[in-house]
Write an enzyme that holds these catalytic residues in place. Structure first.
Site, PDB file in Angstrom:
ATOM      1  N   TYR A 164       0.841  -1.206   0.000  1.00  0.00           N
ATOM      2  CA  TYR A 164       0.000   0.000   0.000  1.00  0.00           C
ATOM      3  C   TYR A 164       0.874   1.253   0.000  1.00  0.00           C
ATOM      4  O   TYR A 164       0.516   2.288  -0.562  1.00  0.00           O
ATOM      5  CB  TYR A 164      -0.949  -0.024   1.201  1.00  0.00           C
ATOM      6  CG  TYR A 164      -2.160   0.869   1.043  1.00  0.00           C
ATOM      7  CD1 TYR A 164      -3.042   0.701  -0.027  1.00  0.00           C
ATOM      8  CD2 TYR A 164      -2.432   1.874   1.962  1.00  0.00           C
ATOM      9  CE1 TYR A 164      -4.153   1.514  -0.168  1.00  0.00           C
ATOM     10  CE2 TYR A 164      -3.540   2.688   1.830  1.00  0.00           C
ATOM     11  CZ  TYR A 164      -4.397   2.504   0.763  1.00  0.00           C
ATOM     12  OH  TYR A 164      -5.491   3.333   0.627  1.00  0.00           O
ATOM     13  N   LYS A 207      -3.200   8.558   3.049  1.00  0.00           N
ATOM     14  CA  LYS A 207      -4.444   8.401   3.815  1.00  0.00           C
ATOM     15  C   LYS A 207      -4.292   8.927   5.242  1.00  0.00           C
ATOM     16  O   LYS A 207      -5.243   9.447   5.829  1.00  0.00           O
ATOM     17  CB  LYS A 207      -4.878   6.934   3.841  1.00  0.00           C
ATOM     18  CG  LYS A 207      -5.331   6.386   2.501  1.00  0.00           C
ATOM     19  CD  LYS A 207      -6.537   7.110   1.941  1.00  0.00           C
ATOM     20  CE  LYS A 207      -7.081   6.428   0.697  1.00  0.00           C
ATOM     21  NZ  LYS A 207      -8.214   7.155   0.086  1.00  0.00           N
TER      22      LYS A 207
END
Length: 255
Positions: free
Chosen positions: A155, A162
């Protein structure tokens, strides 16, 4: 009809598996009027197919968030066609593929800035530019993921983006709270979307999540959509600056 009389803009729908489309469907199911954003001309046809059988058809707008003047154009188009709105959903994120394939330490400056601009700053810019066309008691939502808190292999830079997005939710909630505008995030568990398919070993992520989540399953697109309805409705009038998890309970597990 929790959203009866409310007008909500949803950005950006790419195809039928988009989380944004699931949210748009739930908004309509609960009586709201949607305005649907899409990124560019290439994706417009997908959106037109999705709304082909809807009556009345929602307004669709092209929204490239890389430039403030494009966002301003969208805000003006919405105001001219439907008037003020009662909130918007920001479901927009991007990082170059190399930044997801390679270790985080190898993230280039260009890839880092791109991920931050598209995935984080766009939310700040949209909140600022859309503020004049938001009614009192409006609700703004963005989409995040647990990779903001814990390391999720592959990720990478998106997890860092995020984390910045979630911090932005809190600061925007403070800035807009005096005008009775709420700002929250939904942290959704892994879902098969166009963006998710760019993450290496995504199917392994789904299996891992399913095995360890308290509900022993992966979530459905509809569940994210219905949570968005709650946050957009007056039922959540006392909630702002929060991250709401829709992940079958995965985030509570230690091992």
């Amino acid at each position: 009809m929790l959203l009866q009389g409310k007008k909500i803009a949803v950005f950006n729908v790419a195809n039928k598996k988009s989380i944004a489309w699931a949210i748009a469907q739930s908004i309509m199911k609960f009586g709201g009027e949607v305005i649907i954003g899409y990124q560019n001309e290439r994706l417009k046809e997908n959106v037109e197919e999705l709304i082909a059988d809807l009556n009345p058809k929602p307004l669709i707008v092209e929204c490239d968030v890389s430039k403030d003047e494009n966002i301003e154009k969208v805000a003006k188009e919405i105001e001219n066609n439907v008037g003020k709105i009662d909130g918007f959903v920001h479901s927009i994120a991007f990082a170059p593929s190399d930044a997801l394939k390679n270790p985080y330490i190898e993230t280039s400056r260009e890839a880092f800035l791109t991920a931050m601009e598209v995935s984080v700053y766009s939310f700040v810019a949209m909140s600022r530019i859309f503020k004049p066309i938001l009614n009192t008691n409006s609700s703004i939502i963005t989409l995040t993921y647990y990779g903001s808190e814990k390391v999720i292999p592959n990720y990478n830079v998106m997890g860092v983006a995020k984390a910045a997005l979630e911090a932005s939710v809190r600061y925007l909630a403070y800035d807009l709270g005096g005008e009775n505008i709420r700002v929250n995030a939904i942290s959704a568990g892994p879902l098969s979307t166009l963006a998710a398919r760019g993450i290496a070993r995504f199917t392994d992520m789904l299996e891992y999540h399913k095995e360890r989540a308290p509900l022993r399953r992966n979530i459905e697109h509809r569940e994210v959509g219905d949570t968005a309805v709650f946050l957009l409705s007056n039922l959540s009038s006392g909630i702002t600056g929060e991250v709401i998890y829709v992940d079958a309970g995965y985030n509570i597990m230690g091992m």
